[in-house]
Design a protein around this motif. Structure first.
Motif, PDB file in Angstrom:
ATOM      1  N   PRO A  25       1.197  22.222  78.698  1.00  0.00           N
ATOM      2  CA  PRO A  25       1.432  23.064  77.529  1.00  0.00           C
ATOM      3  C   PRO A  25       0.321  22.859  76.505  1.00  0.00           C
ATOM      4  O   PRO A  25      -0.019  21.722  76.182  1.00  0.00           O
ATOM      5  N   ASN A  26      -0.237  23.955  76.006  1.00  0.00           N
ATOM      6  CA  ASN A  26      -1.320  23.869  75.018  1.00  0.00           C
ATOM      7  C   ASN A  26      -2.328  22.806  75.413  1.00  0.00           C
ATOM      8  O   ASN A  26      -2.494  21.808  74.739  1.00  0.00           O
ATOM      9  N   TYR A  27      -2.994  23.034  76.526  1.00  0.00           N
ATOM     10  CA  TYR A  27      -3.810  21.977  77.127  1.00  0.00           C
ATOM     11  C   TYR A  27      -4.884  21.417  76.209  1.00  0.00           C
ATOM     12  O   TYR A  27      -5.416  20.374  76.473  1.00  0.00           O
ATOM     13  N   GLY A  28      -5.174  22.063  75.102  1.00  0.00           N
ATOM     14  CA  GLY A  28      -6.156  21.514  74.180  1.00  0.00           C
ATOM     15  C   GLY A  28      -5.577  20.449  73.274  1.00  0.00           C
ATOM     16  O   GLY A  28      -6.292  19.661  72.674  1.00  0.00           O
ATOM     17  N   LYS A  29      -4.258  20.392  73.171  1.00  0.00           N
ATOM     18  CA  LYS A  29      -3.606  19.433  72.284  1.00  0.00           C
ATOM     19  C   LYS A  29      -3.016  18.289  73.091  1.00  0.00           C
ATOM     20  O   LYS A  29      -2.592  18.461  74.225  1.00  0.00           O
ATOM     21  N   ASN A  30      -2.962  17.143  72.475  1.00  0.00           N
ATOM     22  CA  ASN A  30      -2.335  15.948  73.054  1.00  0.00           C
ATOM     23  C   ASN A  30      -3.002  15.451  74.330  1.00  0.00           C
ATOM     24  O   ASN A  30      -2.396  14.696  75.072  1.00  0.00           O
ATOM     25  N   ILE A  31      -4.205  15.883  74.606  1.00  0.00           N
ATOM     26  CA  ILE A  31      -4.936  15.355  75.748  1.00  0.00           C
ATOM     27  C   ILE A  31      -6.015  14.442  75.197  1.00  0.00           C
ATOM     28  O   ILE A  31      -6.772  14.816  74.325  1.00  0.00           O
ATOM     29  N   GLU A  32      -6.027  13.237  75.698  1.00  0.00           N
ATOM     30  CA  GLU A  32      -6.962  12.244  75.190  1.00  0.00           C
ATOM     31  C   GLU A  32      -7.741  11.646  76.346  1.00  0.00           C
ATOM     32  O   GLU A  32      -7.312  11.693  77.489  1.00  0.00           O
ATOM     33  N   LYS A  33      -8.868  11.058  76.008  1.00  0.00           N
ATOM     34  CA  LYS A  33      -9.592  10.265  76.998  1.00  0.00           C
ATOM     35  C   LYS A  33      -8.823   8.975  77.195  1.00  0.00           C
ATOM     36  O   LYS A  33      -8.150   8.492  76.299  1.00  0.00           O
ATOM     37  N   LEU A  34      -8.922   8.435  78.372  1.00  0.00           N
ATOM     38  CA  LEU A  34      -8.314   7.146  78.644  1.00  0.00           C
ATOM     39  C   LEU A  34      -9.012   6.107  77.769  1.00  0.00           C
ATOM     40  O   LEU A  34     -10.240   6.066  77.714  1.00  0.00           O
ATOM     41  N   GLU A  35      -8.244   5.295  77.070  1.00  0.00           N
ATOM     42  CA  GLU A  35      -8.831   4.341  76.126  1.00  0.00           C
ATOM     43  C   GLU A  35      -9.576   3.225  76.856  1.00  0.00           C
ATOM     44  O   GLU A  35      -9.053   2.644  77.794  1.00  0.00           O
ATOM     45  N   TYR A  36     -10.788   2.931  76.383  1.00  0.00           N
ATOM     46  CA  TYR A  36     -11.576   1.849  76.977  1.00  0.00           C
ATOM     47  C   TYR A  36     -10.823   0.536  76.949  1.00  0.00           C
ATOM     48  O   TYR A  36     -10.841  -0.221  77.896  1.00  0.00           O
ATOM     49  N   TYR A  43     -14.995  11.572  82.815  1.00  0.00           N
ATOM     50  CA  TYR A  43     -14.114  10.510  82.373  1.00  0.00           C
ATOM     51  C   TYR A  43     -12.668  10.989  82.391  1.00  0.00           C
ATOM     52  O   TYR A  43     -12.391  12.135  82.053  1.00  0.00           O
ATOM     53  N   PRO A  44     -11.711  10.143  82.793  1.00  0.00           N
ATOM     54  CA  PRO A  44     -10.311  10.567  82.900  1.00  0.00           C
ATOM     55  C   PRO A  44      -9.724  11.041  81.572  1.00  0.00           C
ATOM     56  O   PRO A  44     -10.006  10.488  80.512  1.00  0.00           O
ATOM     57  N   LYS A  45      -8.896  12.066  81.662  1.00  0.00           N
ATOM     58  CA  LYS A  45      -8.139  12.590  80.529  1.00  0.00           C
ATOM     59  C   LYS A  45      -6.672  12.263  80.789  1.00  0.00           C
ATOM     60  O   LYS A  45      -6.225  12.252  81.936  1.00  0.00           O
ATOM     61  N   VAL A  46      -5.920  12.020  79.722  1.00  0.00           N
ATOM     62  CA  VAL A  46      -4.524  11.612  79.856  1.00  0.00           C
ATOM     63  C   VAL A  46      -3.635  12.565  79.072  1.00  0.00           C
ATOM     64  O   VAL A  46      -3.928  12.911  77.929  1.00  0.00           O
ATOM     65  N   TYR A  47      -2.549  12.981  79.701  1.00  0.00           N
ATOM     66  CA  TYR A  47      -1.492  13.724  79.021  1.00  0.00           C
ATOM     67  C   TYR A  47      -0.179  13.136  79.502  1.00  0.00           C
ATOM     68  O   TYR A  47       0.159  13.228  80.689  1.00  0.00           O
ATOM     69  N   GLU A  48       0.546  12.500  78.597  1.00  0.00           N
ATOM     70  CA  GLU A  48       1.772  11.782  78.917  1.00  0.00           C
ATOM     71  C   GLU A  48       1.478  10.803  80.051  1.00  0.00           C
ATOM     72  O   GLU A  48       0.636   9.953  79.903  1.00  0.00           O
ATOM     73  N   ASN A  49       2.146  10.913  81.185  1.00  0.00           N
ATOM     74  CA  ASN A  49       1.897   9.991  82.309  1.00  0.00           C
ATOM     75  C   ASN A  49       0.977  10.590  83.348  1.00  0.00           C
ATOM     76  O   ASN A  49       0.834  10.048  84.442  1.00  0.00           O
ATOM     77  N   ARG A  50       0.347  11.697  83.013  1.00  0.00           N
ATOM     78  CA  ARG A  50      -0.522  12.390  83.966  1.00  0.00           C
ATOM     79  C   ARG A  50      -1.979  12.070  83.659  1.00  0.00           C
ATOM     80  O   ARG A  50      -2.402  12.094  82.521  1.00  0.00           O
TER      81      ARG A  50
END
Length: 176
Positions: free
Chosen positions: A77-88, A129-136
């Motif tokens: 949903p709204n793939y531009g929001k709440n997607i983050e890079k995996l934290e170093y 680099y991996p992107k994270v959304y919830e557990n995905r």
């Protein structure tokens, strides 16, 4: 005296337990690349050898800041929001765990040219680099041509198992 030596040894063992543990996360970029070379290229072969870079350059101008996910079974949903890079800090527990290069020892030399840096002709392959959304977790494998390209979005769970993948295409239009 003997107790102090014993306590000192136990103290150093407790401190160094972290040194013997592995990184908290698998090397998602390597898993996505292996899936690309073993599975995706069988379905969508390339016409010429594709240039792949051993070094992962996350600060590259090729970085993608969203997840091309319209073709996945489970939409974002709204793939531009709440997607983050995996934290170093979560990705690497210590400096020695840092993985900045793909293992390319088992690549087919008939399909790939290995380069150290982003130079050379097309087609080129970028593993992002991996992107994270919830557990995905999402890794984008970007096959780039002169004026077009393909994104292969590979979805993984936290343990590194591939859940889903899809292909999206794009074309670059240059106006003069």
């Amino acid at each position: 005296m003997n107790n102090r030596i014993l306590y000192t040894i136990i103290f150093f063992l407790i401190i160094n337990v972290n040194c013997f543990s592995q990184s908290e996360y698998p090397f998602y970029e390597q898993l996505a690349f292996n899936f690309y070379k073993d599975t995706i290229l069988e379905i969508y072969p390339v016409e010429r050898k594709i240039i792949v870079f051993k070094s992962l350059n996350y600060d590259s101008g090729e970085e993608i800041y969203y997840v091309p996910s319209d073709c996945l079974k489970t939409k974002l949903p709204n793939y531009g929001k709440n997607i983050e890079k995996l934290e170093y800090s979560k990705y690497w527990r210590r400096f020695e765990d840092m993985r900045l290069e793909l293992d390319l020892t088992n690549v087919d030399k008939k399909k790939f040219k290995i380069r150290k840096f982003n130079r050379g002709n097309f087609p080129k392959l970028f593993v992002h680099y991996p992107k994270v959304y919830e557990n995905r977790i999402f890794v984008i494998v970007h096959e780039k041509y002169q004026n077009s390209g393909k994104y292969y979005t590979v979805e993984l769970n936290k343990t590194g198992e591939i859940i889903d993948w899809c292909q999206s295409k794009y074309e670059t239009v240059t106006l003069h």
